[in-house]
Design an enzyme around this catalytic site. Structure first.
Site, mmCIF file in Angstrom:
data_model
loop_
_atom_site.group_PDB
_atom_site.id
_atom_site.type_symbol
_atom_site.label_atom_id
_atom_site.label_comp_id
_atom_site.label_asym_id
_atom_site.label_seq_id
_atom_site.Cartn_x
_atom_site.Cartn_y
_atom_site.Cartn_z
ATOM 1 N N GLU A 34 0.821 -1.211 0.000
ATOM 2 C CA GLU A 34 0.000 0.000 0.000
ATOM 3 C C GLU A 34 0.856 1.263 0.000
ATOM 4 O O GLU A 34 0.547 2.250 -0.676
ATOM 5 C CB GLU A 34 -0.940 0.004 1.214
ATOM 6 C CG GLU A 34 -2.096 -0.970 1.108
ATOM 7 C CD GLU A 34 -3.030 -0.655 -0.039
ATOM 8 O OE1 GLU A 34 -3.346 0.532 -0.245
ATOM 9 O OE2 GLU A 34 -3.435 -1.589 -0.750
ATOM 10 N N CYS A 198 -16.857 2.042 -20.377
ATOM 11 C CA CYS A 198 -18.165 2.019 -19.720
ATOM 12 C C CYS A 198 -18.964 0.756 -20.018
ATOM 13 O O CYS A 198 -19.707 0.259 -19.154
ATOM 14 C CB CYS A 198 -18.964 3.257 -20.117
ATOM 15 S SG CYS A 198 -18.236 4.809 -19.529
ATOM 16 N N CYS A 201 -18.316 -1.997 -17.581
ATOM 17 C CA CYS A 201 -18.435 -1.633 -16.166
ATOM 18 C C CYS A 201 -19.701 -2.219 -15.554
ATOM 19 O O CYS A 201 -20.801 -2.088 -16.120
ATOM 20 C CB CYS A 201 -18.451 -0.112 -16.024
ATOM 21 S SG CYS A 201 -18.589 0.443 -14.306
ATOM 22 N N CYS A 207 -24.986 4.717 -13.566
ATOM 23 C CA CYS A 207 -23.885 5.668 -13.423
ATOM 24 C C CYS A 207 -24.321 7.026 -13.970
ATOM 25 O O CYS A 207 -24.637 7.153 -15.163
ATOM 26 C CB CYS A 207 -22.651 5.168 -14.173
ATOM 27 S SG CYS A 207 -21.281 6.357 -14.184
#
Length: 344
Positions: A34, A198, A201, A207
């Site tokens: 991380e 998109c 997705c 969205c």
């Protein structure tokens, strides 16, 4: 309507990333990844991550290592405050938490270099703790999906995104590792900044950005400011056996703790600086071509000025200044511009 979390989990199972080397329930490995992944792409991080684990297989080994060793392995990865914080956090985990990373995100966020989102990611991946993350990828996904305008770096917008992220968590804590990874993967591979895919997705049906054609407008970009310009002259001081003088930079600030070339304001200052600081009689050579190194907040123009030491170079008495062979310099913790210069 299937919930936000359920759609992400279903997509992750089929399309997400499952073979990253840090995808294990080990808080040390998760934390290390991380920190490295802050401001850095996965493909760049993987070889650094693997070298770090080979050299520092546990938080105790990392805490006991000299900071110079940590900076040397970090060299080239950039944003060197991360390496200093990494070492300081390892020491804190050993001394305060007995060598075991805490499960509570609030306690994790007290570690140097660990913010709220990173703490939540460590807790989710390592201990299945229900806590939202809000890194750059997640901000972009949520801003587009919910149609939230405004620069996410503004406190009011960020707080709104945190509340939204909290409300979308899955009901079952055991799903947190997969759900957290799904958010990161969707932003990195589908809901990308410039060419979002998109049609691939799982969130496309509701969205707001897609429905209103604002995919490239959201999230609202940071207001642009003129990039400040700075310049410096770096001295390539070589002694009679071909070694290069390096000095260690202060522990904080740009390239903090790294070994770098001495700097002067002008090429005309090279002779006087060498004589006054180290008692060296030098012969300046023609300056090498300028080159530019771009930081997050400014552009630095560097003029490399080679100088040859004419007298037998005395032992350097100044702390934090040493002679390095070229190979030793490349093996040390040095800034990326110096590494590029030496490899030329």
């Amino acid at each position: 309507m299937i919930s936000f979390a359920e759609r992400l989990l279903g997509w992750q199972a089929t399309h997400g990333r499952h073979d990253l080397p840090w995808q294990v329930a080990d808080a040390y490995r998760v934390w290390l990844s991380e920190i490295m992944l802050q401001q850095t792409q996965v493909t760049t991080v993987i070889p650094y991550y693997q070298r770090f684990l080979a050299r520092f297989p546990s938080v105790a080994v990392l805490a006991a290592a000299p900071l110079d060793d940590v900076l040397a392995l970090w060299s080239g990865l950039g944003y060197y405050s991360r390496a200093r914080n990494l070492h300081a956090a390892a020491v804190m985990v050993v001394e305060r938490f007995g060598g075991t990373f805490p499960q509570d995100p609030v306690l994790l966020a007290e570690l140097p270099g660990v913010g709220r989102s990173t703490a939540a990611a460590i807790a989710a991946f390592s201990y299945s703790v229900k806590s939202p993350i809000l890194d750059g990828n997640v901000k972009r996904v949520l801003a587009r999906w919910a149609g939230i305008s405004g620069f996410p770096g503004e406190k009011a917008i960020e707080n709104r995104l945190w509340l939204l992220a909290e409300s979308l968590l899955p009901a079952n804590g055991t799903q947190m590792p997969a759900y957290t990874q799904a958010q990161m993967d969707l932003g990195a591979t589908v809901c990308t900044p410039k060419k979002p895919a998109c049609l691939a997705c799982p969130l496309q049906d509701d969205c707001v950005a897609r429905q209103t054609g604002r995919q490239l407008e959201l999230p609202t970009p940071k207001p642009k400011k003129a990039m400040p310009e700075r310049s410096t002259v770096m001295l390539l001081i070589r002694n009679d056996v071909g070694e290069l003088m390096l000095e260690q930079r202060p522990p904080t600030g740009i390239w903090g703790g790294l070994w770098s070339l001495p700097e002067v304001a002008s090429t005309l200052d090279a002779e006087d600086s060498c004589r006054q600081r180290w008692g060296l009689t030098v012969l300046p050579e023609p300056a090498l071509p300028d080159f530019v190194h771009v930081f997050t907040h400014f552009r630095l123009t560097i003029t490399p000025q080679p100088v040859s030491v004419l007298n037998t170079a005395p032992a350097v008495q100044e702390a934090g200044v040493r002679w390095f062979s070229r190979d030793a310099a490349l093996a040390a913790g040095i800034p990326t511009p110096l590494r590029k210069l030496l490899t030329r």
